[in-house]
Design an enzyme around this catalytic site. Structure first.
Site, PDB file in Angstrom:
ATOM      1  CG  HIS A  44      11.073  60.365  72.577  1.00  0.00           C
ATOM      2  ND1 HIS A  44      10.268  59.252  72.696  1.00  0.00           N
ATOM      3  CD2 HIS A  44      10.252  61.428  72.722  1.00  0.00           C
ATOM      4  CE1 HIS A  44       9.026  59.624  72.941  1.00  0.00           C
ATOM      5  NE2 HIS A  44       8.980  60.947  72.943  1.00  0.00           N
ATOM      6  CG  HIS A  64       8.373  59.699  68.732  1.00  0.00           C
ATOM      7  ND1 HIS A  64       9.158  60.615  69.398  1.00  0.00           N
ATOM      8  CD2 HIS A  64       7.116  60.183  68.781  1.00  0.00           C
ATOM      9  CE1 HIS A  64       8.406  61.611  69.824  1.00  0.00           C
ATOM     10  NE2 HIS A  64       7.160  61.373  69.474  1.00  0.00           N
ATOM     11  CD  GLN A  67      -1.960  67.740  68.923  1.00  0.00           C
ATOM     12  OE1 GLN A  67      -2.228  67.296  67.807  1.00  0.00           O
ATOM     13  NE2 GLN A  67      -1.397  66.992  69.855  1.00  0.00           N
ATOM     14  N   GLY A 101       1.072  55.436  70.921  1.00  0.00           N
ATOM     15  CA  GLY A 101       1.676  55.031  72.193  1.00  0.00           C
ATOM     16  C   GLY A 101       0.668  55.059  73.325  1.00  0.00           C
ATOM     17  CD  GLN A 102      -2.256  52.282  76.877  1.00  0.00           C
ATOM     18  OE1 GLN A 102      -2.640  52.050  75.722  1.00  0.00           O
ATOM     19  NE2 GLN A 102      -3.095  52.554  77.862  1.00  0.00           N
ATOM     20  CE  LYS A 103       4.586  60.555  78.100  1.00  0.00           C
ATOM     21  NZ  LYS A 103       3.936  61.634  77.442  1.00  0.00           N
ATOM     22  CB  VAL A 108       9.721  53.656  75.330  1.00  0.00           C
ATOM     23  CG1 VAL A 108      11.230  53.509  75.521  1.00  0.00           C
ATOM     24  CG2 VAL A 108       9.213  52.648  74.317  1.00  0.00           C
ATOM     25  CB  SER A 136       7.721  63.252  77.134  1.00  0.00           C
ATOM     26  OG  SER A 136       7.157  64.477  76.707  1.00  0.00           O
ATOM     27  NE  ARG A 138       4.287  69.563  75.874  1.00  0.00           N
ATOM     28  CZ  ARG A 138       3.413  68.902  75.123  1.00  0.00           C
ATOM     29  NH1 ARG A 138       3.385  67.579  75.148  1.00  0.00           N
ATOM     30  NH2 ARG A 138       2.577  69.545  74.336  1.00  0.00           N
TER      31      ARG A 138
HETATM   32  P1  AMP Z   1       3.942  62.930  69.892  1.00  0.00           P
HETATM   33  O1  AMP Z   1       5.063  63.210  68.954  1.00  0.00           O
HETATM   34  O2  AMP Z   1       4.223  63.300  71.315  1.00  0.00           O
HETATM   35  O3  AMP Z   1       2.609  63.407  69.397  1.00  0.00           O
HETATM   36  O4  AMP Z   1       3.826  61.348  69.937  1.00  0.00           O
HETATM   37  C1  AMP Z   1       3.648  60.597  68.763  1.00  0.00           C
HETATM   38  C2  AMP Z   1       3.275  59.196  69.146  1.00  0.00           C
HETATM   39  O5  AMP Z   1       4.328  58.623  69.939  1.00  0.00           O
HETATM   40  C3  AMP Z   1       1.998  59.137  69.977  1.00  0.00           C
HETATM   41  O6  AMP Z   1       1.224  58.019  69.585  1.00  0.00           O
HETATM   42  C4  AMP Z   1       2.532  58.966  71.367  1.00  0.00           C
HETATM   43  O7  AMP Z   1       1.638  58.305  72.249  1.00  0.00           O
HETATM   44  C5  AMP Z   1       3.756  58.112  71.126  1.00  0.00           C
HETATM   45  N1  AMP Z   1       4.697  58.235  72.232  1.00  0.00           N
HETATM   46  C6  AMP Z   1       5.152  59.388  72.812  1.00  0.00           C
HETATM   47  N2  AMP Z   1       5.949  59.103  73.853  1.00  0.00           N
HETATM   48  C7  AMP Z   1       6.002  57.754  73.949  1.00  0.00           C
HETATM   49  C8  AMP Z   1       6.653  56.845  74.826  1.00  0.00           C
HETATM   50  N3  AMP Z   1       7.421  57.263  75.832  1.00  0.00           N
HETATM   51  N4  AMP Z   1       6.483  55.513  74.621  1.00  0.00           N
HETATM   52  C9  AMP Z   1       5.695  55.073  73.609  1.00  0.00           C
HETATM   53  N5  AMP Z   1       5.055  55.876  72.742  1.00  0.00           N
HETATM   54  C10 AMP Z   1       5.201  57.199  72.913  1.00  0.00           C
END
Ligand code: AMP
Length: 301
Positions: free
Chosen positions: A34, A37, A61, A148-150, A177, A186, A188
Site C-alpha cells: 500500500h 510501503h 513472527q 516505517g514509524q508505523k 502514511v 496497513s 490488514r
Molecule cells: P509490513 O509489510 O507490514 O511488514 O511492513 C513493511 C514495512 O512497511 C515496515 O517497515 C512497516 O513499518 C512499513 N509500513 C507499514 N505500514 C506503513 C504505513 N502506513 N506508513 C509507513 N510505513 C508503513
C-alpha cells in the site's frame, strides 16, 4: 525490475552494483503493498542506486495461526506496484529458502521487546522479526534499510540489534502514511468489513485526542491516556494496550517532559491493528498553536 527467489540469485544480481561501489537500499515488506510501503520504496529510490524490495510473509513472527493464514497475499500486484515506485529487484523467497531444513538460529533482543507488542503477542513475535530482519540484512547486505514509524517498536528493536551486532547498515525510519480520514495504512485494513472500517477510526481518534491535549500543555501521562481512551469510546473499541513511553527505551512515562511515544493496539472484530504518534511536551505557559487541520498528519507521501 527483476524478481529473484534465492539468496544466491540476489547476491548475483547485486554483485555488479556492489563491485562498482553503488549504494544499495533494502525495503523489507510482507507484501500486500500500500502507499505506506510505496513511500519507503520511493524514498529508497531517491537515496540509493539500487533498490531491493523483499516480499516475505514471515511465519515465525505470527503468534496467531489464523492471522498468518488470512494475511493478504498478492505478489503479482505487489510486483507491479514495487516496480512503479522504483524498485530494481523484488526478492520473494520461499519459506524453505529462508528457513531451510536444519535451521536452528534465532536472534533475540532483550529489554525493548518486552513491552507493548512484545507483552501482547509474546516473545516469539519479536524473536521472529529480529531473526528475519537480520537474515534479510545479511542476504542483501544493503547500505541503507528502510522501515516505517508505523511499527515504532519494531524500529527500536531493529536499531538495537543493528548496533549490538555491529551490522554495517544505516536504518532509516519514515513517517506513517495515513488514509485521508486518519487511519494508518496497513495490509490488514483490507480484512475489515465496512462497519469495522469505520470503527477502526477509534485508533486515530485516540492519537488525535492525545496530540490535542499535549498541544494544550497537558503533561500528565494519566490525563493524556484517559483522553485517548475516552476518544475511542464512541467507536465501541477498547485498546488492547494504550501506553505513553519513552521513544527510545519504551519505558512508561508518568510525565511528558520531552518526547513521548503514544502507542496502542486494538482488535476490530478479528483484525488487530496498531498505531502510534510521537508527542512533544510544550510549556503550559506557551501552548502550541492549535492547527487548523487534523492533529495527526494524514499523508506524507
Ligand atoms: P509490513 O509489510 O507490514 O511488514 O511492513 C513493511 C514495512 O512497511 C515496515 O517497515 C512497516 O513499518 C512499513 N509500513 C507499514 N505500514 C506503513 C504505513 N502506513 N506508513 C509507513 N510505513 C508503513
Amino acid at each position: 525490475m527483476r524478481t529473484v527467489r534465492t539468496v544466491q540469485g540476489l547476491r548475483a544480481v547485486l554483485e555488479p552494483a556492489r563491485h562498482d561501489g553503488l549504494a544499495i537500499g533494502l525495503v523489507p515488506t510482507m507484501g500486500a503493498l500500500h502507499e505506506g510501503h510505496l513511500s519507503l520504496i520511493r524514498h529508497a529510490r531517491r537515496q540509493c542506486d539500487r533498490v531491493v524490495v523483499s516480499l516475505f510473509v514471515n511465519p515465525s513472527q505470527f503468534n496467531e495461526r489464523a492471522d498468518l493464514e488470512r494475511y493478504p497475499r498478492s505478489e503479482h500486484r505487489d510486483a507491479e506496484l514495487a516496480e512503479q515506485a522504483g524498485a530494481d529487484i523484488l526478492f520473494a523467497p520461499t519459506v524453505e529458502e529462508v528457513y531451510p531444513s536444519g535451521f536452528a538460529t534465532a536472534v533475540e533482543v532483550l529489554g525493548v521487546t518486552e513491552r507493548l507488542e512484545g507483552a501482547a503477542r509474546g516473545s516469539e513475535h519479536f524473536r521472529g522479526v529480529a531473526t528475519v530482519v537480520t537474515k534479510l540484512l545479511c542476504m542483501a547486505l544493503p547500505d541503507v534499510a528502510y522501515f516505517g514509524q508505523k511499527d515504532a517498536q519494531q524500529v527500536v528493536v531493529i536499531r538495537r540489534l543493528v548496533a549490538d551486532l555491529n551490522l554495517p547498515v544505516q536504518i532509516e525510519a519514515l513517517p506513517t502514511v495515513r488514509e485521508p480520514d486518519g487511519l494508518a495504512m496497513s495490509s490488514r485494513n483490507a480484512l475489515l468489513d465496512p462497519h469495522e472500517r469505520s470503527r477502526a477510526l477509534a485508533l486515530p481518534a485516540a492519537l488525535e485526542a492525545a496530540v490535542g491535549l499535549t498541544a494544550a500543555g497537558e503533561s500528565s501521562a494519566q490525563a493524556i491516556l484517559t483522553a485517548a481512551r475516552e476518544a475511542m469510546r464512541p467507536f465501541a473499541v477498547e485498546a488492547e494496550y494504550l501506553a505513553l513511553v519513552d521513544p527510545e527505551t519504551l519505558e512508561p512515562l508518568e510525565v511528558l517532559s520531552g518526547a513521548g511515544l503514544l502507542a496502542l493496539a486494538a482488535r476490530i472484530g478479528a483484525v488487530r491493528l496498531i498505531d502510534n504518534v510521537l508527542l512533544q511536551a510544550v510549556s503550559p505557559t506557551h501552548p502550541a498553536p492549535q492547527s487548523q487541520g487534523k492533529a495527526i498528519s494524514t499523508c506524507s507521501v
